[in-house]
Design an enzyme around this catalytic site. Structure first.
Site, PDB file in Angstrom:
ATOM      1  N   CYS A   1      -1.337  -0.279   2.959  1.00 22.97           N
ATOM      2  CA  CYS A   1      -1.636  -0.795   4.294  1.00 22.97           C
ATOM      3  C   CYS A   1      -0.383  -1.436   4.909  1.00 22.97           C
ATOM      4  CB  CYS A   1      -2.835  -1.746   4.228  1.00 22.97           C
ATOM      5  SG  CYS A   1      -3.713  -1.787   5.797  1.00 22.97           S
TER       6      CYS A   1
ATOM      7  N   HIS B   1      -6.907   1.340   1.725  1.00 21.88           N
ATOM      8  CA  HIS B   1      -6.906   0.492   0.525  1.00 21.88           C
ATOM      9  C   HIS B   1      -7.525   1.213  -0.671  1.00 21.88           C
ATOM     10  CE1 HIS B   1      -5.599  -3.314   2.364  1.00 21.88           C
ATOM     11  NE2 HIS B   1      -6.161  -2.813   3.449  1.00 21.88           N
TER      12      HIS B   1
ATOM     13  N   GLU C   1      -7.282   0.547  -3.695  1.00 23.47           N
ATOM     14  CA  GLU C   1      -7.652  -0.368  -4.796  1.00 23.47           C
ATOM     15  C   GLU C   1      -9.142  -0.674  -4.847  1.00 23.47           C
ATOM     16  OE1 GLU C   1      -5.934  -1.160  -2.091  1.00 23.47           O
ATOM     17  OE2 GLU C   1      -6.336  -3.200  -1.384  1.00 23.47           O
TER      18      GLU C   1
HETATM   19  N1  GLN Z   1      -1.526  -6.439   9.387  1.00 24.63           N
HETATM   20  C1  GLN Z   1      -1.594  -5.024   9.345  1.00 24.63           C
HETATM   21  C2  GLN Z   1      -2.587  -4.467  10.354  1.00 24.63           C
HETATM   22  O1  GLN Z   1      -3.431  -5.180  10.839  1.00 24.63           O
HETATM   23  C3  GLN Z   1      -1.901  -4.535   7.945  1.00 24.63           C
HETATM   24  C4  GLN Z   1      -3.269  -4.923   7.479  1.00 24.63           C
HETATM   25  C5  GLN Z   1      -3.446  -4.805   5.991  1.00 24.63           C
HETATM   26  O2  GLN Z   1      -2.484  -4.686   5.261  1.00 24.63           O
HETATM   27  N2  GLN Z   1      -4.664  -4.851   5.530  1.00 24.63           N
HETATM   28  O3  GLN Z   1      -2.546  -3.313  10.674  1.00 24.63           O
END
Ligand code: GLN
Length: 534
Positions: free
Chosen positions: A382, A509, A511
């Site tokens: 992410c 994600h 994970e």
């Molecule tokens: N802050 C980033 C976004 O909002 C990444 C979010 C995250 O890593 N979950 O896109």
């Protein structure tokens, strides 16, 4: 209608109620029963989405995009329970529902009260899950500690459900502490008091799991049994496990916990298939080698912030027979470090996890650059993928001050930004991409394809910003491989560096879907690549 198992905790918090509940689930599944898990959090927040990692550890995201307590992550790792918004109940949610019903006039002018209206709402939310045809046993973990003011309505709902459904359909498991005092003596008094408090609320526990440093001997178990009215054979030791939480199902199985639960619930006892869990424990005890993964994030001093990633790495290790040494480095520290080698040199693999806000970003960019130029396997999750793109744009493509508009709203090169239709939205809630959605792997010669061996994958998202399509072409021309997109090809879902042994950045994600019994392919491939580099 499924049977209910309630799990409560006493004496103090953090005794591992979530893992205990999840382990009971795992054992019942190993005996062929279908399990659903519910977590009750007695706080007033409606969900965990707005809670700081400092307060509450990781936010776990379900398929349907609920932002929940990290215990749902434990359930997901230990069991196959379906998990959605409905499996996470908070006081805030219950009150919100009851108050909206009151505003709609649905209580027909009656005085709305904690008993029966709040307790009825709690019972109906539990029963909604328990009445699902696909569930034989529903395990309800009541968060907090018995004796807390906040838990009282939930314990009252538990008492009423036991009365209404009958004792053969409900079971109360209580996790307590048997501390060791100076001189090595184990003390049962806190447990006696905690059970007394439960009894005052009208709940007689059926099983006691006593958290302890060493196994309770027979005389201590008899003593606890006498004082608490819990049968001797149902007073079990929940011993501290030094190596791994994945030993816990095996330890409880050895003490016969699954048999006790099934007997009390008057369910037939089928053979237990513990083969898969035994294999996990065996692999943890006999690793072929140790590899070092350096994680560069901003909440590294807290144990639970990156819980699912920590666990997914361990699963990758289990899949390959490696022990994982996870070293967490504060991104801000790296930002100020003149010689990144001193912190990153030990890495067989570098991982940048998700995160929000500007703090530490420049340190993460240093880490991504180091991984790229030193050809160290890299997994960017992410934010970790967004950082990969920012670093590439600045240092390879030469786009001055490339950044995400999240960190520098006036950057001349916003390689990561909000989509046009998000920009006018004033309210942050609802603008995040949350929950499970498909991605299409568009390059079969990529690391991500080799890991999944599939064209379409389903993963969970929790982010607001995206790779800006204005820069997609340019980044590709300079060698950043865009390896996965949303099915309509409108958004970038994954990328990697060409001319590098193993790198994957993903906007989602992975994970959240990894389990010790089925390690996630990306973590398996990442730990394998890290081992090859070593
Ligand atoms: N802050 C980033 C976004 O909002 C990444 C979010 C995250 O890593 N979950 O896109």
């Amino acid at each position: 209608m499924s049977k209910l198992v309630f799990v409560t905790g006493g004496v103090c918090s953090s005794l591992g109620k979530g893992i205990a509940a999840a382990s009971i689930g795992a054992l019942l599944e190993a005996r062929g029963w279908r399990v659903s898990m519910i977590k009750i959090d007695p706080y007033l927040n409606v969900d965990a989405g707005t809670m700081s990692p400092y307060q509450h550890g990781e936010v776990f995201v379900t398929d349907d995009g609920a932002e929940t307590d990290l215990d749902l992550g434990n359930y997901s790792r230990f069991t196959n329970s379906p998990l959605s918004r409905a499996n996470s109940i908070t006081t805030g949610q219950i009150y919100q529902t009851v108050i909206s019903k009151e505003r709609e006039g649905r209580y027909l002018g009656r005085t709305v009260q904690v008993i029966p209206h709040i307790t009825d709402e709690i019972k109906s939310q539990i029963l909604r899950i328990a009445q699902n045809d696909h569930t034989d046993i529903t395990i309800v973990e009541i968060g907090g500690t018995v004796g807390d003011i906040e838990s009282v309505p939930f314990l009252e709902a538990q008492r009423q459900l036991i009365l209404e459904l009958g004792r053969e359909n409900c079971l109360s498991v209580h996790l307590t502490l048997v501390p060791m005092v100076g001189g090595g003596e184990l003390k049962t008094k806190p447990t006696q008091h905690s059970v007394k408090e439960l009894l005052e609320l009208g709940i007689q526990p059926d099983i006691l799991l006593c958290r302890t440093k060493i196994e309770l001997d027979e005389s201590l178990r008899r003593k606890i049994s006498n004082f608490t009215n819990v049968p001797f054979n149902s007073v079990l030791s929940a011993i501290d496990v030094p190596l791994s939480i994945y030993e816990i199902p095996v330890i409880y199985h050895r003490q016969g916990l699954d048999l006790i639960v099934l007997n009390k619930l008057a369910l037939p006892v089928r053979d237990a298939d513990m083969e898969a869990w035994n294999r996990v424990v065996d692999s943890l005890y006999h690793p072929q080698k140790t590899i070092t993964i350096v994680m560069v994030g901003k909440y590294v001093e807290l144990q639970d912030t990156y819980k699912s990633i920590d666990e997914a790495l361990v699963h990758g290790g289990i899949a390959n027979g490696f022990k994982l040494d996870i070293v967490k480095i504060d991104a801000e520290k790296l930002e100020k470090e003149a010689d990144p080698e001193s912190l990153l040199g030990q890495a067989d693999g570098i991982l940048i996890p998700g995160g929000f806000g500007q703090r530490g970003i420049e340190g993460m960019v240093v880490a991504a650059r180091y991984a790229r130029t030193h050809k160290i396997p890299y997994l960017g999750i992410c934010l970790g993928m967004q950082v990969m793109v920012i670093e590439y744009a600045r240092n390879v493509v030469g786009l001055a001050n490339a950044n995400s508009t999240e960190f520098d709203p006036s950057t001349e090169n916003p390689v990561i930004s909000l989509l046009a239709d998000q920009i006018d939205v004033k309210n942050y809630g609802g603008t995040m991409r949350l929950g499970k959605s498909p991605s299409e792997i568009i390059r079969q010669d990529s690391n991500i394809y080799r890991a999944y061996n599939q064209n379409t994958i389903l993963e969970r998202h929790r982010h607001r910003y995206e790779v800006s399509n204005r820069y997609r072409q340019k980044l590709s021309e300079w060698g950043l491989v865009i390896s996965a997109l949303t099915p309509d090809h409108s958004l970038v879902e994954a990328c990697e560096w060409s001319d590098h042994p193993w790198s994957v950045g993903v906007q989602f994600h992975p994970e959240f879907q990894s389990k010790p019994l089925s390690p996630h392919p990306l973590f398996r491939a990442f730990t394998q690549a890290a081992s090859e580099r070593q």
